[in-house]
Design a protein around this motif. Sequence first.
Motif, PDB file in Angstrom:
ATOM      1  N   GLU A   1       0.825  -1.200   0.000  1.00 42.10           N
ATOM      2  CA  GLU A   1       0.000   0.000   0.000  1.00 42.10           C
ATOM      3  C   GLU A   1       0.863   1.255   0.000  1.00 42.10           C
ATOM      4  OE1 GLU A   1      -3.551   0.435   1.034  1.00 42.10           O
ATOM      5  OE2 GLU A   1      -4.066  -1.687   0.910  1.00 42.10           O
TER       6      GLU A   1
ATOM      7  N   ILE B   1       1.623   4.978   1.133  1.00 43.35           N
ATOM      8  CA  ILE B   1       1.328   5.868   2.253  1.00 43.35           C
ATOM      9  C   ILE B   1       1.813   7.265   1.873  1.00 43.35           C
ATOM     10  CG2 ILE B   1       1.733   6.332   4.685  1.00 43.35           C
ATOM     11  CD1 ILE B   1       0.115   3.813   4.161  1.00 43.35           C
TER      12      ILE B   1
ATOM     13  N   TYR C   1       4.392   0.466   1.784  1.00 42.49           N
ATOM     14  CA  TYR C   1       4.428  -0.396   2.958  1.00 42.49           C
ATOM     15  C   TYR C   1       3.717  -1.712   2.655  1.00 42.49           C
ATOM     16  CZ  TYR C   1       6.088   3.161   6.283  1.00 42.49           C
ATOM     17  OH  TYR C   1       6.832   4.084   6.969  1.00 42.49           O
TER      18      TYR C   1
ATOM     19  N   TYR D   1       1.195  -4.038   3.991  1.00 44.31           N
ATOM     20  CA  TYR D   1       0.118  -3.904   4.968  1.00 44.31           C
ATOM     21  C   TYR D   1      -0.566  -5.254   5.145  1.00 44.31           C
ATOM     22  CZ  TYR D   1      -4.491  -2.674   6.842  1.00 44.31           C
ATOM     23  OH  TYR D   1      -5.629  -2.622   7.591  1.00 44.31           O
TER      24      TYR D   1
ATOM     25  N   GLU E   1      -3.357  -4.628  12.731  1.00 46.63           N
ATOM     26  CA  GLU E   1      -2.786  -4.043  11.520  1.00 46.63           C
ATOM     27  C   GLU E   1      -1.274  -4.012  11.653  1.00 46.63           C
ATOM     28  OE1 GLU E   1      -6.073  -1.014   9.692  1.00 46.63           O
ATOM     29  OE2 GLU E   1      -4.786  -0.235  11.289  1.00 46.63           O
TER      30      GLU E   1
ATOM     31  N   TYR F   1       2.125  -2.705   9.548  1.00 43.60           N
ATOM     32  CA  TYR F   1       2.728  -1.944   8.456  1.00 43.60           C
ATOM     33  C   TYR F   1       4.240  -2.155   8.482  1.00 43.60           C
ATOM     34  CZ  TYR F   1      -1.675   0.721   8.342  1.00 43.60           C
ATOM     35  OH  TYR F   1      -2.996   1.107   8.265  1.00 43.60           O
TER      36      TYR F   1
ATOM     37  N   TYR G   1       7.705  -1.105   6.242  1.00 44.74           N
ATOM     38  CA  TYR G   1       8.264  -0.273   5.171  1.00 44.74           C
ATOM     39  C   TYR G   1       8.922  -1.144   4.103  1.00 44.74           C
ATOM     40  CZ  TYR G   1      11.492   2.961   2.852  1.00 44.74           C
ATOM     41  OH  TYR G   1      12.200   3.691   1.922  1.00 44.74           O
TER      42      TYR G   1
ATOM     43  N   GLU H   1       8.028   0.591  10.874  1.00 45.74           N
ATOM     44  CA  GLU H   1       7.213  -0.580  11.188  1.00 45.74           C
ATOM     45  C   GLU H   1       6.211  -0.203  12.263  1.00 45.74           C
ATOM     46  OE1 GLU H   1       7.612  -5.324  12.400  1.00 45.74           O
ATOM     47  OE2 GLU H   1       9.401  -4.048  12.286  1.00 45.74           O
TER      48      GLU H   1
ATOM     49  N   PHE I   1      -2.245   7.543   7.225  1.00 47.22           N
ATOM     50  CA  PHE I   1      -3.085   6.346   7.113  1.00 47.22           C
ATOM     51  C   PHE I   1      -4.566   6.714   7.041  1.00 47.22           C
ATOM     52  CE2 PHE I   1       0.726   5.392   9.648  1.00 47.22           C
ATOM     53  CZ  PHE I   1       1.326   4.463   8.829  1.00 47.22           C
TER      54      PHE I   1
END
Length: 418
Positions: free
Chosen positions: A166, A168, A177, A179, A207, A209, A211, A223, A304
């Motif tokens: 995704e 960001i 990232y 995701y 969730e 995330y 990098y 992260e 986000f």
Amino acid sequence: MKKVALFMFLLFTILTNSQSKIIESIEWKGSKKMNKKFMIEFIQSKVNANLDSLKLDNDVDALTRLNGISKVTYEVTNSNSNNYNVIYTIVEDFSIIPNLSLWTTDITTAYRIGLYDFNFLGRNNTIGGFYQYNGVTSFGFNYSAPFLFNIKFGLEASAQKLGSIEPIFFEGTKANYQYTNTAAELLGVYRINFRNSFKLGISIFNEDYEYQNGATSVNVPLELKVDKYLLKSNYLYDNLKYDYYLVKGFRNSTFFQVVKTSSEFQNNFVIGWNDLSYFKRVGTNGNWANRLRLGLSTNDITPFAPFSVDNNLNIRGVGNIIDRGTGTIVVNSEFRKTLYEKKWFVLQGNAFIDAGTWRQPGENIGNFFDKKNVRVYPGVGLRVMHKTIFNAIFRIDYGFGITENGSKGIVFGIGQYF
């Protein structure tokens, strides 16, 4: 004497015509998988009740919204005196559907395979699961039984692990990232009547995330793992009338969610949006379809932000998540025209225009009208359909931007876009 005789005749006629017409029996033709006991409970017309043409019409509208049914007609026959038989003739959908989707990403050729039964046990239940790979492995299981306990109360449950790469957006730059969302959800379903229903439930999820590449900032972690839960509700008003794939009427769906988070980097927030849809039949095989989406969330300054600008959600041709916002206004309008139809097969063409604008995180309402946030994408597309397989619509659309920094692209999918 003649006046008395005339009076008696008129009185007899009035009394005879005023006697209630009673439903003596209800029969079903064409029913194979559909559960007859369920359908008898589902409809408004009942044995030993008064015959009511409005209820019969409502029954047709409600039955054609069930996953297992393509089309419904009825006829009424006189049994004796004021007793009548009601016969519903239904065309069932084939509802056990394998799913195979292919698309390309910046990383790989992605795919999803799955299998669903959209009319499990003949009671409009949905059960199934999927596996997906788009550079990240995903899988999920879903079960929906909206009439589990009775004709008004049911449940929906799901468990899934969804992953994707995704973008960001922050400080005028962006980063990619990985995701991953791991979630379990349980919803209660209440059917108020055949037009109105309500859902309320909770979702517990994590969730993650990580990098991958792109810009970095000391204000954005490389992260982030966050445990969250959300309370969600959905109110649906559905007054659509179906004739196989042709639709007319209104539908409105309102969503509201409260999200609680364990992270200091992300705040708790609320989000709500409303989808208003209007469909109009044009001639014998034309359909004008429209959707207006309005949405707002807590206006935190965050990379986000929950509302995304995306090919598969709102603007065909714009690209894969090209921006995010804390508010959205989207209008989708298209004219669908049957180009060829024979027995079960339908080829449909469409011309559309998708337009939308987003509020950037932290900005005020006036930001909706900033021209850099406005996107307008006209386009054309094709639909290949099977009339009696549930949601068996393969679509392809080509959209091109006519506003600032407009792009263009092809969008594939299953089912109508909205």
